[in-house]
Design a protein around this motif. Structure first.
Motif, PDB file in Angstrom:
ATOM      1  N   LYS A 124      96.936 -12.066 -23.533  1.00  0.00           N
ATOM      2  CA  LYS A 124      97.188 -13.379 -22.942  1.00  0.00           C
ATOM      3  C   LYS A 124      98.336 -14.023 -23.702  1.00  0.00           C
ATOM      4  CE  LYS A 124      92.402 -14.200 -21.655  1.00  0.00           C
ATOM      5  NZ  LYS A 124      91.243 -15.054 -21.782  1.00  0.00           N
ATOM      6  N   PRO A 125      99.053 -14.951 -23.078  1.00  0.00           N
ATOM      7  CA  PRO A 125     100.142 -15.631 -23.791  1.00  0.00           C
ATOM      8  C   PRO A 125      99.668 -16.338 -25.066  1.00  0.00           C
ATOM      9  CG  PRO A 125     100.278 -16.092 -21.451  1.00  0.00           C
ATOM     10  CD  PRO A 125      98.987 -15.351 -21.666  1.00  0.00           C
ATOM     11  N   PRO A 128      99.018 -13.214 -28.568  1.00  0.00           N
ATOM     12  CA  PRO A 128      99.971 -12.093 -28.518  1.00  0.00           C
ATOM     13  C   PRO A 128      99.492 -10.928 -29.390  1.00  0.00           C
ATOM     14  CG  PRO A 128     100.792 -13.803 -29.986  1.00  0.00           C
ATOM     15  CD  PRO A 128      99.520 -14.342 -29.347  1.00  0.00           C
TER      16      PRO A 128
END
Length: 132
Positions: A124-125, A128
């Motif tokens: 997910k952003p 990282p």
């Protein structure tokens, strides 16, 4: 499989397996008293990448219900004395793609072995790829 025995045991004493399965790495923190022994199962117990929702959306069906990581201690566990403690990796990294390796490397921090370091694939952003 990680197995422990009681202190001062003999060759005929029975050991206790606290992390069952293959894909295991074991570590020992000998600075703790009593020492801590870590053990893992494959993919740190989170599951194979085939179980990842990102993979399943492409129409693959992987109905694997063998629960091979449900041995009471999860995919990453340590024993200290007579206490068995599960490290709930899947609570913080629920996506199987977080740990893409069958034998997932992890280590105890050399300068502070109370810190466990694992590498996670970015999923997910807000999380990282990196060492956690």
């Amino acid at each position: 499989c990680a197995i422990v025995t009681r202190i001062n045991s003999t060759a005929s004493d029975v050991g206790i397996g606290f992390v069952e399965g293959d894909g295991a790495i074991t570590l020992v923190d000998s600075t703790a008293e009593p020492s801590r022994l870590f053990g893992t199962t494959q993919f740190l117990g989170v599951g194979t990448i085939e179980d990842d929702p990102e993979t399943l959306r492409f129409g693959q069906d992987n109905n694997d219900d063998d629960n091979d990581d449900e041995d009471g201690c999860g995919g990453l566990c340590f024993v200290q004395g007579d206490k068995f403690i599960e490290v709930e990796v899947d609570k913080y990294f629920p996506e199987p793609s977080s740990f893409p390796f069958f034998v997932q490397p992890y280590a105890l921090n050399r300068h502070d072995p109370t810190l466990l370091v694992i590498w996670s694939n970015g999923t997910k952003p807000e999380r990282p790829s990196g060492f956690y």
